[in-house]
Design an enzyme around this catalytic site. Structure first.
Site, PDB file in Angstrom:
ATOM      1  N   SER B 151       0.809  -1.218   0.000  1.00  0.00           N
ATOM      2  CA  SER B 151       0.000   0.000   0.000  1.00  0.00           C
ATOM      3  C   SER B 151       0.841   1.267   0.000  1.00  0.00           C
ATOM      4  O   SER B 151       0.342   2.334  -0.314  1.00  0.00           O
ATOM      5  CB  SER B 151      -0.926   0.000   1.222  1.00  0.00           C
ATOM      6  N   LYS B 190       3.109  10.595   2.816  1.00  0.00           N
ATOM      7  CA  LYS B 190       3.312  11.532   1.708  1.00  0.00           C
ATOM      8  C   LYS B 190       4.135  12.733   2.175  1.00  0.00           C
ATOM      9  O   LYS B 190       4.189  13.046   3.367  1.00  0.00           O
ATOM     10  CB  LYS B 190       1.948  12.065   1.214  1.00  0.00           C
TER      11      LYS B 190
END
Lengths: 235, 235
Positions: B151, B190
């Site tokens: 993921s 991120k």
DNA sequence: ATAGTATCAGAACATATGTTCGCTGTCAAG
DNA sequence: CTTGACAGCGAACATATGTTCTGATACTAT
């Protein structure tokens, strides 16, 4: 024919080990044979010596002959490895400095250590906790490279990442290796599989397709990837 | 009336102190006067003794008279207090054990330590050399997670990788953070950028597109990524 | 220059400390 | 009982190591 052989540690062995640990902790200086004798109610230096020899055989201590106080404790009475007092040996055991030899740049052959590079002048080194490495890696076979650019993205390795490599010329199936491709003049990091005469180079990124090499001679294994480290910048 | 009095440490004082530190680290045993002499090109034991006396006056070392190797280092050449020989303090200084709190699994919130997790029982820990971490990270704000599944591929993080995180609730621009997206019920890693009221989440993989979040309230910063470690399996 | 102090060498000395050897006692197997 | 390995003692020995002394040299303030 004789008395049964000694099995483990007698009470005197233990006394000595305990005293050693104590003294090292408190004084930071190993005791003399006579000091050990006093502390353990052994009246003769030769007997102390006698036990010290046995302890050395058993791997509990280390002795430097003809050196005063030249005793080093390796395991304590319980048999646990003892962090050596005053020594950074345990440091060296727990952390390992791997030389940073250079950079991986797309299109250039990556730096590989000379066949004997035990002595050399590392511009810098990377400290790695031993526990992060496979158990038996010998220190002098390891080196590190920093990746420049995005050329290793298909190996899930980013610009700036550090790869710790082990010097080797052959790869076993499933290992991630650094490979120089003669026909393309480039280095890549891929998982290596030899399959019925051909070589399959599998990118780490599962979304990418493998490279199949028909002629194994054009692949040249440079080293094996042990560890990848990415220090996320602070900015 | 006489020669000016010695001011600080002469080069020989320093040489001796440096040698002492070295020997103690490497041998775990203080050197003899003659050994010091050899190492510092002082040919006479009396001269070594002479300097040792001065160093003792200056509080750099401690000596036990009539005891072989009875030298204890108190301050090093730089005048810093020397970590007491025989303590594992130096260990703790160089390697740092970060608790491995759990796994990152796609679709599940990732584990975050309680606000005060200084005491707890880590199932396991990851040893990290201090030199790999940003200078000032306080030990008790760090934790590690293992990534399960693919993921995090867009963050250039693979199955099995370990991410070392720092607990925090807010992100600065350019930092890589773990984010819980309320509207999607998922956690991602991120790079974080706040741009005129909106939030841009940039994947580490430069080939992938950023996510633009119009409403900053649906992003919840869980922690900041400090280090990514990939142990390439042995198989 | 002169004196006084800091620095240094080398040797002599004292002793701290590891090593070796002879001898004794115990105990279990043959 | 005899034997041989183990455990132990004490003394003698060798040397590793700290200490001290004499003297030489260099430098600096007077």
């Amino acid at each position: 024919m004789a008395r049964t052989k000694r099995k483990g540690l007698g009470p005197r062995h233990q006394k000595i080990l305990i005293f050693l640990e104590e003294v090292l902790q408190e004084q930071g200086l190993p005791p003399t044979i006579r000091e050990i004798g006093d502390a353990t109610q052994i009246s003769s230096t030769s007997v102390v010596n006698y036990y010290l020899e046995q302890l050395e055989e058993g791997g509990y201590i280390e002795r430097r002959s003809n050196v005063s106080r030249g005793i080093t404790l390796l395991k304590n009475a319980a048999g646990e490895a003892f962090q050596d007092i005053g020594k950074a040996i345990s440091d060296a055991m727990q952390t390992l400095t791997v030389p940073l030899l250079g950079n991986i740049v797309a299109g250039e052959p990556m730096p590989v250590p000379a066949s004997d590079f035990s002595y050399y002048d590392p511009e810098s080194g990377i400290d790695i906790a031993r526990s992060l490495l496979p158990a038996h890696e010998s220190e002098d076979q390891l080196y590190a490279l920093r990746v420049h650019g995005d050329s290793m993205i298909d190996a899930m390795i980013n610009d700036g990442d550090i790869v710790v490599m082990k010097k080797t010329n052959q790869a076993k199936n499933g290992e991630m290796v650094a490979i120089w491709l003669n026909d393309r003049d480039e280095t890549t990091l891929k998982y290596f599989y030899r399959e019925n005469g051909k070589v399959r180079l599998q990118p780490a990124n599962p979304t990418m397709q493998p490279i199949i090499i028909d002629d194994p001679r054009i692949v040249e294994v440079q080293g094996k990837v042990i560890l990848v480290i990415r220090q996320v910048s602070e900015n």
